[in-house]
Design a protein around this motif. Structure first.
Motif, PDB file in Angstrom:
ATOM      1  N   ILE A 572       4.881  14.447 -17.686  1.00  0.00           N
ATOM      2  CA  ILE A 572       6.200  13.830 -17.590  1.00  0.00           C
ATOM      3  C   ILE A 572       6.413  13.297 -16.174  1.00  0.00           C
ATOM      4  O   ILE A 572       5.963  13.907 -15.199  1.00  0.00           O
ATOM      5  CB  ILE A 572       7.303  14.831 -18.004  1.00  0.00           C
ATOM      6  N   GLN A 573       7.054  12.142 -16.040  1.00  0.00           N
ATOM      7  CA  GLN A 573       7.320  11.533 -14.734  1.00  0.00           C
ATOM      8  C   GLN A 573       8.819  11.609 -14.441  1.00  0.00           C
ATOM      9  O   GLN A 573       9.614  11.924 -15.306  1.00  0.00           O
ATOM     10  CB  GLN A 573       6.850  10.079 -14.726  1.00  0.00           C
ATOM     11  N   LYS A 574       9.179  11.220 -13.224  1.00  0.00           N
ATOM     12  CA  LYS A 574      10.572  11.424 -12.820  1.00  0.00           C
ATOM     13  C   LYS A 574      11.547  10.607 -13.664  1.00  0.00           C
ATOM     14  O   LYS A 574      12.707  10.978 -13.816  1.00  0.00           O
ATOM     15  CB  LYS A 574      10.760  11.119 -11.333  1.00  0.00           C
ATOM     16  N   THR A 611      -7.077   8.327  -9.549  1.00  0.00           N
ATOM     17  CA  THR A 611      -6.531   9.617  -9.110  1.00  0.00           C
ATOM     18  C   THR A 611      -7.422  10.237  -8.051  1.00  0.00           C
ATOM     19  O   THR A 611      -8.548   9.793  -7.832  1.00  0.00           O
ATOM     20  CB  THR A 611      -6.439  10.627 -10.264  1.00  0.00           C
ATOM     21  N   GLY A 612      -6.900  11.317  -7.460  1.00  0.00           N
ATOM     22  CA  GLY A 612      -7.701  12.082  -6.514  1.00  0.00           C
ATOM     23  C   GLY A 612      -8.792  12.867  -7.221  1.00  0.00           C
ATOM     24  O   GLY A 612      -9.592  13.538  -6.580  1.00  0.00           O
ATOM     25  N   GLY A 613      -8.822  12.802  -8.544  1.00  0.00           N
ATOM     26  CA  GLY A 613      -9.796  13.581  -9.304  1.00  0.00           C
ATOM     27  C   GLY A 613     -10.862  12.710  -9.940  1.00  0.00           C
ATOM     28  O   GLY A 613     -11.443  13.099 -10.939  1.00  0.00           O
ATOM     29  N   GLN A 614     -11.098  11.538  -9.373  1.00  0.00           N
ATOM     30  CA  GLN A 614     -12.160  10.650  -9.868  1.00  0.00           C
ATOM     31  C   GLN A 614     -11.941  10.168 -11.300  1.00  0.00           C
ATOM     32  O   GLN A 614     -12.833  10.244 -12.139  1.00  0.00           O
ATOM     33  CB  GLN A 614     -13.523  11.337  -9.781  1.00  0.00           C
ATOM     34  N   ARG A 615     -10.749   9.753 -11.591  1.00  0.00           N
ATOM     35  CA  ARG A 615     -10.551   9.125 -12.884  1.00  0.00           C
ATOM     36  C   ARG A 615      -9.315   8.255 -12.829  1.00  0.00           C
ATOM     37  O   ARG A 615      -8.746   8.052 -11.741  1.00  0.00           O
ATOM     38  CB  ARG A 615     -10.470  10.156 -14.001  1.00  0.00           C
ATOM     39  N   ILE A 616      -8.892   7.693 -13.944  1.00  0.00           N
ATOM     40  CA  ILE A 616      -7.835   6.689 -13.917  1.00  0.00           C
ATOM     41  C   ILE A 616      -6.583   7.190 -14.613  1.00  0.00           C
ATOM     42  O   ILE A 616      -6.650   7.782 -15.699  1.00  0.00           O
ATOM     43  CB  ILE A 616      -8.342   5.375 -14.558  1.00  0.00           C
ATOM     44  N   ALA A 685      -4.169  29.156 -14.543  1.00  0.00           N
ATOM     45  CA  ALA A 685      -3.631  28.033 -13.780  1.00  0.00           C
ATOM     46  C   ALA A 685      -4.656  26.914 -13.909  1.00  0.00           C
ATOM     47  O   ALA A 685      -5.686  27.095 -14.544  1.00  0.00           O
ATOM     48  CB  ALA A 685      -3.422  28.420 -12.323  1.00  0.00           C
ATOM     49  N   LYS A 686      -4.375  25.763 -13.290  1.00  0.00           N
ATOM     50  CA  LYS A 686      -5.345  24.686 -13.459  1.00  0.00           C
ATOM     51  C   LYS A 686      -6.655  25.041 -12.791  1.00  0.00           C
ATOM     52  O   LYS A 686      -6.694  25.817 -11.834  1.00  0.00           O
ATOM     53  CB  LYS A 686      -4.777  23.394 -12.912  1.00  0.00           C
ATOM     54  N   VAL A 687      -7.728  24.459 -13.293  1.00  0.00           N
ATOM     55  CA  VAL A 687      -9.059  24.758 -12.772  1.00  0.00           C
ATOM     56  C   VAL A 687      -9.782  23.458 -12.487  1.00  0.00           C
ATOM     57  O   VAL A 687      -9.818  22.557 -13.318  1.00  0.00           O
ATOM     58  CB  VAL A 687      -9.874  25.578 -13.801  1.00  0.00           C
TER      59      VAL A 687
END
Ligand code: SRM
Ligand SMILES: Cc1cc2nc3c(=O)[nH]c(=O)nc-3n(C[C@H](O)[C@H](O)[C@H](O)COP(=O)(O)OP(=O)(O)OC[C@H]3O[C@@H](n4cnc5c(N)ncnc54)[C@H](O)[C@@H]3O)c2cc1C
Ligand code: SF4
Ligand code: FES
Lengths: 832, 112
Positions: A572-574, A611-616, A685-687
């Motif tokens: 969800i975004q702002k 993204t900072g996680g190497q994807r779009i 939590a996220k991994v």
């Protein structure tokens, strides 16, 4: 509801031919009570003709349940015998149904064609069982539960034995099920809602009730929707919407009742759901009244006798010309008449707001009590297992007394009132030494204080030494207070409660879920003594995770307990739109994938962000468009990237030995394999993972939860990195030589984290608690432990590795993505 | 003064998940329709008093909802923020008839 007394009445002189003619249609509980009340007034003599479709005298319908189970006979439940009718000169026309009312000529007509005229007419036709319109509903062997004929049919089926399926897990259905089980049938109950008797009970009491019903050998299927009743010339089974088939020689439909207003409607009286009456039970015809379950009064219909008796009283007074004040609906209480099950509910129990309720749970005795307050007044109560105070709460409710002065002790019942309130520590300190603290293990206060004085300082030590709070854990709070009272200032409560609903820590709750085999939110809350009735936004998601992790494949994910992102599988975004991040395995993509992404961005006007996680990331998708966007991504073979999940996020990689002049191993390939192995897994939590091809570490593996650094001799496995709110470089855990081992080791670490960590703790926090050295031993030295962890991970992945986008693009949970209604400027305004 | 009511049938109670919410779109605003664990229905404008977050997407607990954006806790009965936070989401009267939810839009009439 107690047995109704048969009270002898004085002989009444027979009314003469000129007397007022009163005709009553229906000889049920309301009509019976009406006549009693009317004759007790002993005023205007009237000639009473009473039509009853049933071929018998007036009896106590409520007591059909004990008749079914064999605890009572029909004779035990007769209210008015033949002598009573004779004594009151009532012309009882048993077995004669009225088929029409002629209001102009003022007579009623029977099925046999008889016409009987009236001066005043009372309609008391009760209600009809609702039969759900599924195929097979009219097969022989399908019965309702309303009158003695139904009970006799059920008794005949019991003599033949076999399986019975009761559709409906309300009051009536459960009484039928319990009776049939006593009579030797193998019984299943099929109930549409998530818990039994949802109209009278909250989920916690519903959970206890389900256990008690199951303990009678009855199978309970909740959230089960009947699709069809199977059989050619008689029933053989019941098919549920999810495809399951339950064998059945008898099917009892107990899904609800409908006011029986057919006659009134045909006669042109005002009807809605029932025959509409005013406060004096008058219908729209001045000479016709209605009473009982067939009526609708101020928009409400009824299904319990207490209000019907009030109606009968009002109507009797009205017929006797007394000008009564009128019928006022009052709160009614409910009890289930199944021997050995104690359950009570009254009033409005829906206010499950922790500030307005007082909850007491005693897991060792299977007790649950909840009193609901509004403006410091009792408005409802649900009691299970110990209903002794039901009448007292009901009384407080009816009187509307302010209970603020006794609020602290209210839940303990009437016997505990009058003491002066103390602070909790002082109250525990004031208990006598022989007061029982831990009900499960029978440990009293004296034993615990002695243990503390011998040098114990923590709850864990007390638990290990005395067993207090070792079973259900519900008394952990009290033991804590005893520690504080005994040790005084030296005691620092280091325990972190999971949330304000419990005194237990996350670790304790996890342990109990496993040991006590708790498999649903209500089960956890009841057995571990939750202090609120339904949990809070902080414990609901945590419990949901613990249950998924502990019972993979078995526990049904409770989506309402999840944060929105995990419920709709997008972030969800702002502005209330969503972002969509598909997997790009190991950061590798293809021209085809990029084309689809470009098309989507054009079509839906989305922002495209790396993204900072190497994807779009595709930002700005409207909620209603999500399934369509996913469907198009799926066409190009893309799946959910779980960017929203407490679960596996990304596995970053560098190009590795296939391209890079320094690369030692196929880091991209291993990253993709890791991502495919772990995707879909839910975690505390996220991994995030990363695999770098050499110690230059271009994939930043040393700031990931699990990082792999390839070296000439194999793979270095790192844990505990982070780069968010806290920046923390990883610790080296060990080294493996082959890719297979690297995969197994990473999965085993992840599984240990899944099984042990508290919800919302990143890997590094868990390892800090567990100990790096302990983790190293577990993964690299205890071969069996590592294999076990890996196998358990694979089992849980079997249940988890479904693409949530594919499921939703195919129609799952459509309600999430569609508005309930769209009202245009010209929507019709309902007339009112 | 006689109060006017405008009751709109917005669909079945069973179409809203227990402990969940659905939305109703109107030309001027979006309304969130909530269903609690104990089957009570409430309707609020789908706009958090903090920064306009969509309340329909929050976790429903008791008669409250936690806003999905910054976790303000809003009381479903009156739309008021609870605890230290202040603000109010517009509340709409609701009634249930024959399993259908009716929302009274009359409260909007003066404002429009
Ligand atoms: C999209 C992205 C930023 C970007 O445009 O690059 C991003 C976006 C968000 N990050 Fe992040 N993070 C993104 C990479 C990162 C990284 C870098 C990485 O993964 O290599 C980090 C630091 C590494 C780490 O996690 O240790 C990172 C550390 C955080 C944190 C701090 C976590 C912590 O434990 O300290 C949060 C807050 C949280 O999770 O509670 C956070 C939370 C968020 C949230 C989910 C905030 C929120 O709750 O709404 C943002 C969601 C935006 C959205 O809707 O997509 N994000 N975030 C990156 C998505 C990566 C992906 O492909 O999945
Ligand atoms: C198994 C069972 C258990 C129950 N347990 C409880 C309980 O624990 N507590 C509680 O409060 N309530 C209980 N109830 C509900 C309670 O029995 C009813 O609320 C009550 O009987 C309704 O009374 P009534 O007179 O309106 O209708 P009824 O008692 O149904 O009487 C209506 C009568 O009218 C007759 N009739 C209908 N149409 C015609 C016609 N055209 N001509 C002639 N006769 C007609 C019917 O045959 C019937 O005998 C139970 C009900 C059942 C079936
Ligand atoms: S750093 Fe992450 S959480 Fe902060 S604004 Fe950027 S995306 Fe959002
Ligand atoms: S917008 Fe709802 S809490 Fe911020």
């Amino acid at each position: 509801m107690g047995q109704i007394e048969k009270f002898p009445q004085p002989h009444r002189p027979a009314p003469d031919a000129a007397a007022h003619k009163l005709v009553v249609i229906g000889n049920g509980m309301a009509a019976g009570r009406l006549l009693e009340e009317f004759f007790a007034r002993n005023t205007t003599p009237a000639r009473v003709t009473l039509f009853g479709a049933e071929p018998r005298v007036n009896y106590n319908r409520i007591m059909l349940s004990p008749v079914l189970s064999g605890e009572k006979s029909f004779n035990d439940i007769v209210i008015h015998d033949d002598a009573w009718y004779a004594a009151h000169s009532v012309d009882l026309r048993r077995g004669e149904a009225v088929v029409a009312i002629d209001r102009a000529a003022k007579y009623v007509e029977t099925a046999g064609g008889d016409r009987v005229s009236y001066d005043k007419l009372v309609i008391a036709t009760g209600s009809m069982p609702f039969i759900i319109p599924v195929p097979g509903a009219n097969l022989p062997g399908v019965v309702s539960f309303r009158d003695l004929d139904d009970v006799e049919k059920m008794h005949a089926a019991c003599d033949a034995g076999g399986h019975a399926v009761v559709i409906g897990g309300g009051l009536l259905g459960l009484e039928a099920a319990a009776g049939l089980a006593v009579k030797g049938m193998k019984v299943s109950v099929v109930h549409l809602m998530p818990h039994l008797m949802e109209r009278q009970l909250d989920p916690s009491a519903g959970y206890l009730l389900k256990n008690a019903i199951a303990a009678r050998g009855i199978d309970v299927f909740t959230e089960a929707n009947t699709d069809a009743i199977l059989g050619d010339d008689r029933v053989t089974g019941v098919k549920l919407k999810d495809g399951r088939v339950l064998p059945a020689d008898l099917v009892v439909m107990a899904v609800g009742i409908r006011p029986n207003a057919t006659l009134a409607k045909a006669a042109g009286l005002d009807t809605n759901r029932g025959v509409i009456v005013d406060d004096l039970m008058r219908t729209s015809d001045a000479d016709i009244y209605a009473v009982g379950e067939c009526v609708e009064h101020r928009g409400q219909t009824y299904g319990l006798v207490a209000p019907l008796y009030d109606m009968a009283k009002t109507l009797a007074a009205e017929l006797a010309g007394e000008k009564p004040a009128g019928f006022v609906p009052a709160a009614t209480s409910t009890k289930l008449k199944v021997t050995g099950i104690d359950l009570f509910s009254v009033g409005d129990f829906s206010d499950d707001d922790e500030n307005n309720e007082v909850v007491l749970r005693d897991p060792s005795r299977g007790v649950y009590k909840r009193v609901i307050l509004r403006d410091e007044k009792v408005v409802g109560a649900v009691l299970y297992g110990d209903t002794a105070d039901g009448a007292w709460y009901f009384d407080l409710l009816k009187k509307g007394e302010d209970v603020s002065a006794i609020r602290d002790m209210l839940i303990f019942g009437q016997a505990y009132q009058g003491g002066s309130p103390m602070d909790p520590t002082a109250a525990v300190a004031a208990l006598p030494d022989d007061a029982e603290i831990c009900g499960c293990n029978g440990v009293n206060k004296g034993a615990i204080v002695k243990a503390i004085q011998s040098g114990l300082t923590t709850l864990d030590e007390v638990r290990a030494n005395t067993k207090a709070s070792a079973s259900c854990g519900q008394c952990a709070g009290k033991v804590d207070l005893l520690l504080a009272a005994t040790l005084g200032d030296t005691f620092q409560a280091a325990r972190k409660h999971m949330c304000k609903c419990t005194d237990l820590t996350h670790e304790e709750v996890r342990g109990f879920i496993r040991e006590k085999q708790l498999k649903s939110l209500p089960a956890v809350m009841q057995e571990l003594g939750w202090k609120s009735s339904g949990g809070c936004p902080s414990c609901q998601p945590a419990l949901n995770y613990y249950l998924i992790a502990t019972w993979p494949g078995e526990y049904r994910d409770d989506y309402q307990a999840r944060f929105i992102n995990e419920r709709v599988h997008a972030n969800i975004q702002k502005d209330g739109t969503y972002s969509v991040v598909p997997r790009m395995w190991g950061g590798v993509t293809t021209p085809d994938e990029l084309r689809v992404i470009a098309d989507l961005a054009d079509r839906y006007k989305l922002m495209v962000k790396v993204t900072g996680g190497q994807r779009i990331d595709l930002l700005g998708v409207k909620k209603a468009d999500l399934p369509a966007v996913w469907a198009q991504l799926l066409n190009a073979g893309m799946v959910s990237g779980f960017a929203y999940a407490k679960g596996l996020r990304t596995v970053k990689t560098c190009v590795g030995k296939d391209w890079c002049r320094f690369g030692t191993q196929d880091s991209t390939g291993l990253g993709i394999k890791l991502e495919k192995l772990m995707c879909g897994s839910w975690t505390p939590a996220k991994v995030k993972l990363a695999v770098s091809g050499c110690p230059r570490n271009c994939a930043e593996a040393t700031i990931k939860d699990i990082g792999v650094i390839c070296v000439d001799s194999g793979y270095d496995i790192h844990v505990s990195g982070a780069a968010g709110l806290h920046v923390r470089a990883t610790d080296l855990l060990g080294h493996v030589e082959t890719e297979e081992e690297a995969l197994e080791v990473c999965a085993a670490i992840l599984q240990a984290y899944r099984e042990q960590s508290a919800y919302l703790e990143r890997v590094y926090k868990w390892v800090d608690k567990f100990g790096l050295e302990n983790l190293r031993k577990l993964i690299f030295e205890d071969h069996d432990a590592r294999k076990g962890l890996y196998e358990r991970f694979m089992i849980s992945q079997r249940a988890a590795r479904k693409d949530p986008w594919a499921e939703r693009a195919a129609g799952k949970d459509m309600h999430e993505f569609m508005p309930l209604a769209v009202l245009g400027p010209k929507s019709p305004v309902a007339a009112e | 003064m006689e109060e006017k009511t405008y009751w709109f049938d917005v669909g079945r109670v069973s179409a809203v998940p227990l402990r969940g919410a659905r939305t109703v779109r109107t030309p001027s605003r979006e309304i969130a329709v909530f269903r609690t664990a104990s089957n009570d229905i409430f309707a609020l404008e789908n706009k958090c008093p903090h920064k306009g977050g969509p309340l329909s997407e929050g976790i429903v607990h008791g008669r409250k909802v936690a806003c999905p954006l910054h976790n303000w806790i809003i009381n479903l009965e009156d739309g008021e923020a609870t605890g230290a936070d202040h603000g109010c989401a517009k509340k709409f009267p609701v009634k249930i008839e024959r399993g259908h939810i009716y929302i009274d839009m009359g409260v909007l009439a003066p404002a429009e």
